[in-house]
Design a protein around this motif. Structure first.
Motif, PDB file in Angstrom:
ATOM      1  N   LYS A   1       0.838  -1.209   0.000  1.00 36.76           N
ATOM      2  CA  LYS A   1       0.000   0.000   0.000  1.00 36.76           C
ATOM      3  C   LYS A   1       0.870   1.256   0.000  1.00 36.76           C
ATOM      4  O   LYS A   1       0.625   2.196  -0.772  1.00 36.76           O
ATOM      5  N   HIS A   2       1.894   1.262   0.822  1.00 34.13           N
ATOM      6  CA  HIS A   2       2.810   2.406   0.886  1.00 34.13           C
ATOM      7  C   HIS A   2       3.472   2.639  -0.474  1.00 34.13           C
ATOM      8  O   HIS A   2       3.530   3.778  -0.962  1.00 34.13           O
ATOM      9  N   ASN A   3       3.958   1.559  -1.093  1.00 31.69           N
ATOM     10  CA  ASN A   3       4.616   1.683  -2.405  1.00 31.69           C
ATOM     11  C   ASN A   3       3.653   2.232  -3.457  1.00 31.69           C
ATOM     12  O   ASN A   3       4.033   3.071  -4.271  1.00 31.69           O
ATOM     13  N   LEU A   4       2.414   1.753  -3.445  1.00 27.02           N
ATOM     14  CA  LEU A   4       1.431   2.241  -4.418  1.00 27.02           C
ATOM     15  C   LEU A   4       1.103   3.708  -4.184  1.00 27.02           C
ATOM     16  O   LEU A   4       0.972   4.483  -5.144  1.00 27.02           O
ATOM     17  N   LEU A   5       0.984   4.098  -2.927  1.00 22.77           N
ATOM     18  CA  LEU A   5       0.690   5.502  -2.618  1.00 22.77           C
ATOM     19  C   LEU A   5       1.826   6.421  -3.054  1.00 22.77           C
ATOM     20  O   LEU A   5       1.590   7.577  -3.428  1.00 22.77           O
ATOM     21  N   GLU A   6       3.047   5.916  -3.031  1.00 26.32           N
ATOM     22  CA  GLU A   6       4.199   6.688  -3.498  1.00 26.32           C
ATOM     23  C   GLU A   6       4.172   6.871  -5.017  1.00 26.32           C
ATOM     24  O   GLU A   6       4.699   7.848  -5.531  1.00 26.32           O
ATOM     25  N   LEU A   7       3.546   5.932  -5.724  1.00 24.44           N
ATOM     26  CA  LEU A   7       3.559   5.964  -7.189  1.00 24.44           C
ATOM     27  C   LEU A   7       2.468   6.837  -7.803  1.00 24.44           C
ATOM     28  O   LEU A   7       2.675   7.431  -8.855  1.00 24.44           O
ATOM     29  N   ILE A   8       1.304   6.884  -7.179  1.00 25.64           N
ATOM     30  CA  ILE A   8       0.176   7.570  -7.823  1.00 25.64           C
ATOM     31  C   ILE A   8       0.207   9.082  -7.586  1.00 25.64           C
ATOM     32  O   ILE A   8       0.863   9.570  -6.677  1.00 25.64           O
ATOM     33  N   ASP A   9      -0.519   9.784  -8.417  1.00 26.92           N
ATOM     34  CA  ASP A   9      -0.773  11.209  -8.247  1.00 26.92           C
ATOM     35  C   ASP A   9      -2.203  11.303  -7.702  1.00 26.92           C
ATOM     36  O   ASP A   9      -3.163  11.064  -8.437  1.00 26.92           O
ATOM     37  N   GLU A  10      -2.347  11.614  -6.440  1.00 26.13           N
ATOM     38  CA  GLU A  10      -3.664  11.594  -5.792  1.00 26.13           C
ATOM     39  C   GLU A  10      -4.643  12.600  -6.378  1.00 26.13           C
ATOM     40  O   GLU A  10      -5.846  12.475  -6.176  1.00 26.13           O
ATOM     41  N   ASP A  11      -4.153  13.584  -7.117  1.00 27.41           N
ATOM     42  CA  ASP A  11      -5.043  14.552  -7.764  1.00 27.41           C
ATOM     43  C   ASP A  11      -5.630  14.018  -9.075  1.00 27.41           C
ATOM     44  O   ASP A  11      -6.645  14.516  -9.544  1.00 27.41           O
ATOM     45  N   LYS A  12      -4.984  13.001  -9.668  1.00 23.91           N
ATOM     46  CA  LYS A  12      -5.413  12.487 -10.965  1.00 23.91           C
ATOM     47  C   LYS A  12      -5.805  11.012 -10.950  1.00 23.91           C
ATOM     48  O   LYS A  12      -6.563  10.569 -11.805  1.00 23.91           O
ATOM     49  N   ASP A  13      -5.245  10.235 -10.029  1.00 21.63           N
ATOM     50  CA  ASP A  13      -5.399   8.783 -10.016  1.00 21.63           C
ATOM     51  C   ASP A  13      -6.198   8.345  -8.790  1.00 21.63           C
ATOM     52  O   ASP A  13      -6.401   9.123  -7.861  1.00 21.63           O
ATOM     53  N   SER A  14      -6.618   7.078  -8.796  1.00 23.01           N
ATOM     54  CA  SER A  14      -7.300   6.550  -7.608  1.00 23.01           C
ATOM     55  C   SER A  14      -6.908   5.099  -7.373  1.00 23.01           C
ATOM     56  O   SER A  14      -6.596   4.352  -8.310  1.00 23.01           O
ATOM     57  N   LEU A  15      -6.907   4.735  -6.107  1.00 26.98           N
ATOM     58  CA  LEU A  15      -6.669   3.374  -5.648  1.00 26.98           C
ATOM     59  C   LEU A  15      -7.838   2.975  -4.764  1.00 26.98           C
ATOM     60  O   LEU A  15      -8.354   3.800  -4.002  1.00 26.98           O
ATOM     61  N   ARG A  16      -8.248   1.714  -4.858  1.00 25.74           N
ATOM     62  CA  ARG A  16      -9.289   1.191  -3.963  1.00 25.74           C
ATOM     63  C   ARG A  16      -8.797  -0.127  -3.402  1.00 25.74           C
ATOM     64  O   ARG A  16      -8.247  -0.954  -4.128  1.00 25.74           O
ATOM     65  N   PHE A  17      -8.993  -0.307  -2.107  1.00 21.06           N
ATOM     66  CA  PHE A  17      -8.633  -1.537  -1.418  1.00 21.06           C
ATOM     67  C   PHE A  17      -9.897  -2.113  -0.792  1.00 21.06           C
ATOM     68  O   PHE A  17     -10.586  -1.420  -0.047  1.00 21.06           O
ATOM     69  N   TYR A  18     -10.195  -3.355  -1.113  1.00 24.77           N
ATOM     70  CA  TYR A  18     -11.336  -4.060  -0.536  1.00 24.77           C
ATOM     71  C   TYR A  18     -10.780  -5.154   0.358  1.00 24.77           C
ATOM     72  O   TYR A  18     -10.121  -6.077  -0.130  1.00 24.77           O
ATOM     73  N   TYR A  19     -11.040  -5.058   1.647  1.00 25.23           N
ATOM     74  CA  TYR A  19     -10.497  -5.995   2.617  1.00 25.23           C
ATOM     75  C   TYR A  19     -11.474  -7.149   2.815  1.00 25.23           C
ATOM     76  O   TYR A  19     -12.547  -6.978   3.376  1.00 25.23           O
ATOM     77  N   LEU A  20     -11.095  -8.343   2.331  1.00 27.42           N
ATOM     78  CA  LEU A  20     -11.957  -9.508   2.455  1.00 27.42           C
ATOM     79  C   LEU A  20     -11.583 -10.371   3.661  1.00 27.42           C
ATOM     80  O   LEU A  20     -12.328 -11.272   4.009  1.00 27.42           O
ATOM     81  N   GLY A  21     -10.432 -10.123   4.251  1.00 24.92           N
ATOM     82  CA  GLY A  21     -10.039 -10.841   5.458  1.00 24.92           C
ATOM     83  C   GLY A  21      -9.546 -12.250   5.178  1.00 24.92           C
ATOM     84  O   GLY A  21      -9.178 -12.607   4.067  1.00 24.92           O
ATOM     85  N   ASN A  22      -9.570 -13.079   6.228  1.00 21.92           N
ATOM     86  CA  ASN A  22      -9.049 -14.437   6.128  1.00 21.92           C
ATOM     87  C   ASN A  22     -10.091 -15.439   5.652  1.00 21.92           C
ATOM     88  O   ASN A  22      -9.742 -16.486   5.125  1.00 21.92           O
ATOM     89  N   ASN A  23     -11.357 -15.160   5.836  1.00 24.11           N
ATOM     90  CA  ASN A  23     -12.426 -16.057   5.391  1.00 24.11           C
ATOM     91  C   ASN A  23     -13.005 -15.571   4.072  1.00 24.11           C
ATOM     92  O   ASN A  23     -14.210 -15.484   3.892  1.00 24.11           O
TER      93      ASN A  23
END
Length: 96
Positions: A52-74
């Motif tokens: 997550k940290h590496n991806l946040l370093e790569l994107i331009d938050e004003d132009k790009d977007s990231l989404r994380f969906y946490y499904l857990g262990n089950n």
């Protein structure tokens, strides 16, 4: 923990095309591509935080977007696949 990662990187200029390639490469290093801009990652929490940290370093938050969906262990009962592309089981047997 299973996490779905999706991204949308603006490619209206050359720097956006470069960011897109870098984001895709970073995801491919840690996760399985399931659609063009969607990855499944079965990671421990510290590995996920690093990704997550590496991806946040790569994107331009004003132009790009990231989404994380946490499904857990089950996660297996939360994912349903229908269609042509074979599904990926990160806990399955790997033959090299």
């Amino acid at each position: 923990m299973m996490v779905i990662i999706s991204y949308d990187v603006s490619t209206t200029d050359n720097s956006g095309k470069t960011r897109l390639r870098k984001v895709a490469k970073e995801c491919q290093n840690h996760a399985q591509r399931v659609q063009n801009s969607v990855f499944e990652a079965d990671l421990d929490y510290s590995s996920f935080l690093k990704l997550k940290h590496n991806l946040l370093e790569l994107i331009d938050e004003d132009k790009d977007s990231l989404r994380f969906y946490y499904l857990g262990n089950n996660w297996k009962r939360r994912v349903e696949h229908i269609g042509a592309k074979k599904t990926f089981d990160p806990e399955g047997v790997i033959i090299i």
